[in-house]
Design an enzyme around this catalytic site. Structure first.
Site, PDB file in Angstrom:
ATOM      1  N   GLY A  11       7.745   7.003  -7.693  1.00  0.00           N
ATOM      2  CA  GLY A  11       6.950   5.791  -7.473  1.00  0.00           C
ATOM      3  C   GLY A  11       6.655   5.515  -6.009  1.00  0.00           C
ATOM      4  N   PRO A  15       1.973   9.394   2.878  1.00  0.00           N
ATOM      5  CG  PRO A  15       1.948   8.178   4.865  1.00  0.00           C
ATOM      6  CD  PRO A  15       2.885   8.727   3.819  1.00  0.00           C
ATOM      7  N   GLY A  18       0.548  14.375   7.626  1.00  0.00           N
ATOM      8  CA  GLY A  18       1.819  14.178   8.322  1.00  0.00           C
ATOM      9  C   GLY A  18       1.787  14.876   9.672  1.00  0.00           C
ATOM     10  CG  PHE A  19       2.752  14.500  14.349  1.00  0.00           C
ATOM     11  CD1 PHE A  19       1.638  15.158  14.853  1.00  0.00           C
ATOM     12  CD2 PHE A  19       3.887  14.396  15.139  1.00  0.00           C
ATOM     13  CE1 PHE A  19       1.661  15.709  16.141  1.00  0.00           C
ATOM     14  CE2 PHE A  19       3.915  14.946  16.426  1.00  0.00           C
ATOM     15  CZ  PHE A  19       2.794  15.603  16.927  1.00  0.00           C
ATOM     16  N   GLY A  20       3.942  17.116  12.193  1.00  0.00           N
ATOM     17  CA  GLY A  20       5.108  18.000  12.205  1.00  0.00           C
ATOM     18  C   GLY A  20       5.734  18.090  13.585  1.00  0.00           C
ATOM     19  CG  ASP A  45       8.315  17.273   8.244  1.00  0.00           C
ATOM     20  OD1 ASP A  45       8.648  17.008   7.070  1.00  0.00           O
ATOM     21  OD2 ASP A  45       8.711  18.287   8.854  1.00  0.00           O
ATOM     22  CE1 TYR A  50      12.127  22.235  11.521  1.00  0.00           C
ATOM     23  CE2 TYR A  50      11.021  20.124  11.641  1.00  0.00           C
ATOM     24  CZ  TYR A  50      11.268  21.309  10.973  1.00  0.00           C
ATOM     25  OH  TYR A  50      10.647  21.554   9.774  1.00  0.00           O
ATOM     26  CG  HIS A 112      15.305  22.857   6.562  1.00  0.00           C
ATOM     27  ND1 HIS A 112      15.416  22.350   7.826  1.00  0.00           N
ATOM     28  CD2 HIS A 112      14.130  23.527   6.543  1.00  0.00           C
ATOM     29  CE1 HIS A 112      14.362  22.701   8.542  1.00  0.00           C
ATOM     30  NE2 HIS A 112      13.569  23.419   7.784  1.00  0.00           N
TER      31      HIS A 112
END
Ligand code: A2P
Length: 304
Positions: A11, A15, A18-20, A45, A50, A112
């Site tokens: 539910g 968006p 997305g910005f990685g 994201d 990272y 991941h």
């Protein structure tokens, strides 16, 4: 027009653009995230792996302290790393990510990869060249991730880099269904059947590496002559065509860049539509070619 959001199977809404932040360098990533938000991205994201969550956290704090945006207006994803799969570590791993990102909750937490790596082996490989693993099943890890939702630390949970058999197995015991599978998608690895199958199972897809930039320079979708030709036809850049091709399939797409003008360029994909013939021409470039393959870095033929 494409939708701006996709409804997840629990539910919640995500968006579509997305910005990685993968490979975004320290010293640059905080400003990149701020630029992305200024340009209009409402989905960021992240991942522990990272190595840049604390710098992103400082940027988030600055943004939420300004009048620009409220926390609930941003969709933030992070990922449980392979060395944290043991149920004893999952709560603390999630709390560490929350504290680095300076957040009280995540919108989405993904496993991941579907494999547990020995947290005491420092990513060493055994004598056969295979990364040292830990004896933890995906089921144990998933069940502990489900508890994070009950505790209110994360709103939704999902997976990344999962294959069909892994997903089918997960669905046999999941009390909370994964909402998302984040996978590598670009025209050379179009994933038409897999995306279709996940949609049938009501699991949404996020595409990482939509520009296919991890391939050798002479073999990248962004340099492909068909993509360049289509870009000219629409008066758009090759990157915009690649991002649009994914989002037009109702697949969430992660564009990443640390360059302000490219961050803006990659977000300007909602004001045009690719004709069906062009969508198909791009899909036909598929050669099932992955650029992110654990065989190359962990000695595991994960996708074979
Ligand atoms: P940069 O940060 O210098 O912009 P992928 O989709 O495979 O993850 O590709 C991301 C890579 O592509 C980043 O290294 C980024 O480098 C580069 N990139 C991002 N946007 C564009 C663009 N619009 N045109 C060309 N290269 C881009």
């Amino acid at each position: 027009m494409i939708k701006n959001h996709i409804k997840l199977n629990d539910g919640n809404n995500i968006p579509i653009l997305g910005f990685g932040t993968w490979k975004a360098e320290s010293g640059k990533v905080g400003n990149a995230v701020k630029s992305a938000i200024e340009v209009g991205y409402r989905h960021i994201d992240c991942a522990k792996a990272y190595g840049n969550e604390s710098e992103i956290g400082i940027a988030f704090e600055e943004i939420f302290n300004s009048s620009l945006l409220k926390r609930e207006e941003l969709f933030i994803t992070s990922k449980l790393w392979n060395e944290d799969h043991n149920p004893k570590k999952i709560l603390s791993a999630c709390q560490k990510t929350l504290s680095d990102l300076r957040l009280e909750y995540l919108d989405l937490y993904l496993m991941h990869w579907g494999l547990a790596i020995d947290p005491n082996a420092n990513m060493q490989h055994d004598q056969d060249g295979v990364v040292k693993l830990e004896n933890v099943s995906i089921q144990e890890t998933w069940n502990s991730m489900e508890e994070l939702v009950d505790k209110g630390l994360v709103k939704s949970i999902g997976v990344s880099n999962f294959t069909t058999p892994m997903l089918l197995d997960l669905l046999t015991y999941a009390k909370k269904k994964p909402v998302m599978n984040q996978i590598e998608i670009h025209p050379y690895n179009a994933q038409l059947d897999f995306v279709d199958f996940c949609k049938k199972k009501n699991i949404s897809i996020t595409a990482y590496s939509p520009l296919g930039s991890h391939g050798p320079k002479e073999n990248r979708p962004i340099e492909d002559k068909t993509i360049i030709e289509i870009a000219k036809k629409y008066d758009k850049t090759p990157a915009q065509i690649l991002i649009r091709w994914v989002s037009q399939r109702e697949v969430v797409v992660l564009a990443k860049s640390t360059n302000t003008s490219r961050i803006k360029e990659n977000f300007e994909v909602l004001d045009f539509e690719l004709e069906q013939d062009d969508m198909e021409r791009i899909s036909e470039l598929n050669k099932n070619q992955r650029f992110v393959d654990p065989l190359n870095f962990w000695g595991i033929p994960y996708f074979n």
